[in-house]
Structure formats: C-alpha cells, structure tokens
Write a protein that holds these residues in place. Structure first.
Motif, mmCIF file in Angstrom:
data_model
loop_
_atom_site.group_PDB
_atom_site.id
_atom_site.type_symbol
_atom_site.label_atom_id
_atom_site.label_comp_id
_atom_site.label_asym_id
_atom_site.label_seq_id
_atom_site.Cartn_x
_atom_site.Cartn_y
_atom_site.Cartn_z
ATOM 1 N N THR A 1 -72.778 0.353 -2.541
ATOM 2 C CA THR A 1 -72.086 0.454 -3.611
ATOM 3 C C THR A 1 -73.089 -0.391 -4.859
ATOM 4 O OG1 THR A 1 -70.399 -0.480 -2.332
ATOM 5 C CG2 THR A 1 -70.324 -0.995 -4.625
ATOM 6 N N ARG A 2 -72.878 0.343 -5.858
ATOM 7 C CA ARG A 2 -73.736 0.024 -7.010
ATOM 8 C C ARG A 2 -73.299 -1.332 -7.562
ATOM 9 N NH1 ARG A 2 -73.901 4.648 -11.428
ATOM 10 N NH2 ARG A 2 -71.661 4.679 -10.704
ATOM 11 N N THR A 3 -74.313 -2.054 -8.261
ATOM 12 C CA THR A 3 -73.566 -3.330 -8.930
ATOM 13 C C THR A 3 -73.576 -2.857 -10.211
ATOM 14 O OG1 THR A 3 -75.257 -4.530 -7.608
ATOM 15 C CG2 THR A 3 -74.474 -5.649 -9.570
ATOM 16 N N SER B 1 -68.480 -6.067 -15.512
ATOM 17 C CA SER B 1 -67.401 -6.150 -14.827
ATOM 18 C C SER B 1 -66.179 -6.638 -15.497
ATOM 19 C CB SER B 1 -67.610 -6.773 -13.415
ATOM 20 O OG SER B 1 -66.402 -6.796 -12.572
ATOM 21 N N ASP C 1 -64.850 -1.447 -14.350
ATOM 22 C CA ASP C 1 -66.297 -1.597 -14.209
ATOM 23 C C ASP C 1 -66.968 -0.526 -14.871
ATOM 24 O OD1 ASP C 1 -66.146 -3.861 -12.476
ATOM 25 O OD2 ASP C 1 -66.240 -2.343 -10.738
ATOM 26 N N HIS D 1 -70.871 1.045 -14.997
ATOM 27 C CA HIS D 1 -72.361 0.864 -14.485
ATOM 28 C C HIS D 1 -73.660 1.340 -15.347
ATOM 29 C CE1 HIS D 1 -69.340 1.391 -10.844
ATOM 30 N NE2 HIS D 1 -70.300 0.294 -10.541
ATOM 31 N N GLU E 1 -73.726 -8.422 -16.177
ATOM 32 C CA GLU E 1 -74.780 -8.625 -15.152
ATOM 33 C C GLU E 1 -74.861 -9.987 -14.415
ATOM 34 O OE1 GLU E 1 -78.424 -8.444 -17.864
ATOM 35 O OE2 GLU E 1 -78.956 -6.395 -17.066
ATOM 36 N N GLY E 2 -73.624 -10.203 -13.903
ATOM 37 C CA GLY E 2 -73.249 -11.235 -13.010
ATOM 38 C C GLY E 2 -72.995 -12.520 -13.983
#
Length: 329
Positions: free
Chosen positions: A2-4, A8, A32, A34, A73-74
């Motif tokens: 699974t790509r991050t 998101s 999402d 990517h 990016e989180g």
C-alpha cells in the motif's frame, strides 16, 4: 504494498452560516492523493468541488465550520496555525484559481506578481527573483518571457493569463498542485495545450495534481483516478478506465451520457433532468433520487454510504453492489 498518500482527506465537512443554522457545502468527503498522481474531481456547479479545494488550501473564510481530517504527509492541517499554513502553501501546496482575470492583480505587472510568489518563501535578490520568474514563464510556454515580465494581465489573452497563474502556482515547486477549472472559458485548442502542459509538469516535477472540472472529456484526457461529487457528497470514486467502462452510480452515467464521443458512433446526448438541490432544502434519502431514472422507493428512505466494490471502485448507490457483482459474473 500500500502506498502512503501525499494527502489524505477523511470525512471532511464544510458548513456555512445560513439563517439560524448552517448548510453543508461539503458533507463527509473522503479520498486520497498519492505522489505523482493526477486525481480528478468532477461534478456540476454547486457540488462542492471548489469548497473542497479551498478547505485543503486553508483559504476558507473564518465563518466556515470544518469537521473531519486533512492530513498532508501525515501532518494534521486542521491543527496548524495560520503561520504554519502559510509556510505550507506555496512551498508544498499550490493552487491555480478558476478565473485568472479576477485572480491576477490588474495594477501590477505579471513579473511583479510572479516575483512576489517566489520571494514569499525564499529570500533572494531582485535579479535572482526576476531570473526565476523568466524561467517559470518559459517553463509554462510563454514566448519572449523576459519581455513579458513587464506586461499587465489585461495585455494578455485568456490562455496566456492562465499560464501565468500556473507559473505563480509553481513558483516554489509544490508537491501538490490544485487546478480549479483551469480550462473554463478557453477554446478547445488552448484547453488541450494547457492540459498537455499540466501533464508535462507532473512528469517533469513529480508533483501530484488535483484537477477540478465539470467536463468528463477533460478527465478522460489526463486523470488517473476520478472522484465524482454531487450536492456536497462523494458519490463515486474509480480509476479512469473503470469509470468510463463500468460506472456504478446513475449520476456518473448521466455525466458520461452528456459528454460527446468524438471518436465513436454519432448518438444523441443524454440530459440529466432537473437541477442540483438547494443546500438548505436537501431531499430525503439519496440526494440524486429526484433526478435519477433508476430510482426505486428505497432510494428515498436513507442516504446510501460510499461502499467499496470489487475492483477498487466506490459508489454511494443502494443498487451499486448488485450491479458490480453482476458485471463480474
């Protein structure tokens, strides 16, 4: 594996004051984006596309009420201060606005406006900023770029002004570029050139792009994946080939039916009856049911959730799971 995702979006809702309450311009949107991907967001005017983009950029008015999650990016964007958001914009996020004539300042030259974007994030001399502006104008295909630095927006055509907007958005090499209806009101030749330009920049810079449009033909040209929005909600999400070959929501079918097929057999275009419901007077159940040719009584009892279907598609239609299984049979 699974790509991050680079971006998101989870259960994003955006409300605005209206009378004694508020109305939702975006309701529980999730998707999402990517790295290196071109995600299309499509739907009629009033479906919530531009408000979603402005929410991602942190450019909504103070009266807007946001719920849900925006992760870049989180990092939680909704928890960032205005200073942190300003640092993120330009450096990591760029946006091409819908109408360049109203987005560009008419009393400043094109060069001044690009140089302002360049120096907003990086300290440099005026000469270095001017050289960077020339490079950006050249990158977006404007001839004689150094001479064009002295032009004012009204001295340029619509297509040239849109290229300037792209140059400003690219000033700090963002990792995610949002293009809000960049081809609106342009003739088909200039439209094709701008789409080629965006695709080329994505490949050259490795940036992800969110392309907002109401035009399914535009999506067919450049998108990897498409999110379909209707009346504030995401009603379908699929890869571009899946979407065109096996649409799972009647609204998507309606959008495709109203798109001319230049390479196929001549056919009468299909229209979607009625209009988008008012945000303050939404119908019960499925919001598309009053306009849907396939509606059944159960459609008016509850809002169908966005369900994951075989093959990676998602659709918010109570008939979609059955149709998807039939297609696989």
């Amino acid at each position: 594996m699974t790509r991050t995702p680079l971006l998101s979006v989870r259960d994003l809702s955006v409300g605005f004051p209206a009378g004694k309450g508020h109305v939702l311009a975006v309701n529980s949107a999730s998707f999402d984006v990517h790295p290196g991907e071109l995600l299309g967001i499509v739907g009629e005017s009033g479906s919530g596309k531009s408000v979603t983009a402005l929410a991602i950029m942190g450019l909504l008015p103070p009266t807007a009420q946001l719920r849900g999650s925006l992760q870049f990016e989180g990092r939680d964007m909704l928890a960032m201060s205005q200073r942190e958001l300003r640092h993120l914009r330009g450096k990591q996020l760029g946006m091409i606005f819908q109408e360049p004539m109203t987005s560009l300042n008419p009393v400043f030259t094109v060069g001044d406006q690009i140089m302002e974007a360049v120096t907003a994030q990086d300290r440099m001399s005026k000469k270095a900023a001017a050289d960077r502006a020339v490079d950006l104008l050249d990158k977006v295909g404007i001839p004689s770029p150094r001479r064009r630095l002295e032009d004012y927006p009204h001295q340029m055509s619509g297509g040239m002004r849109q290229r300037v907007m792209i140059a400003i958005a690219l000033a700090c090499s963002p990792r995610l570029l949002i293009a809000d209806e960049p081809t609106t009101a342009l003739d088909v030749t200039i439209q094709a050139q701008l789409l080629d330009l965006l695709n080329g920049l994505r490949e050259e810079l490795g940036a992800a792009i969110i392309l907002i449009s109401h035009n399914m033909g535009v999506m067919a040209e450049v998108a990897d994946r498409v999110v379909v929005m209707y009346a504030s909600r995401v009603v379908e999400e699929a890869g571009i080939f899946q979407l065109f070959d096996e649409p799972q929501h009647p609204y998507t079918e309606g959008l495709l039916g109203s798109t001319p097929d230049m390479g196929g057999t001549a056919r009468r275009l299909v229209t979607i009856p009625g209009g988008m419901p008012s945000p303050g007077a939404l119908p019960p159940g499925c919001l598309f049911a009053p306009r849907c040719p396939k509606a059944i009584p159960e459609c008016t009892t509850a809002q169908p959730p966005l369900l994951a279907l075989p093959g990676g598609q998602k659709a918010a239609c109570i008939r979609a799971p059955k149709l998807a299984l039939e297609a696989l049979a």
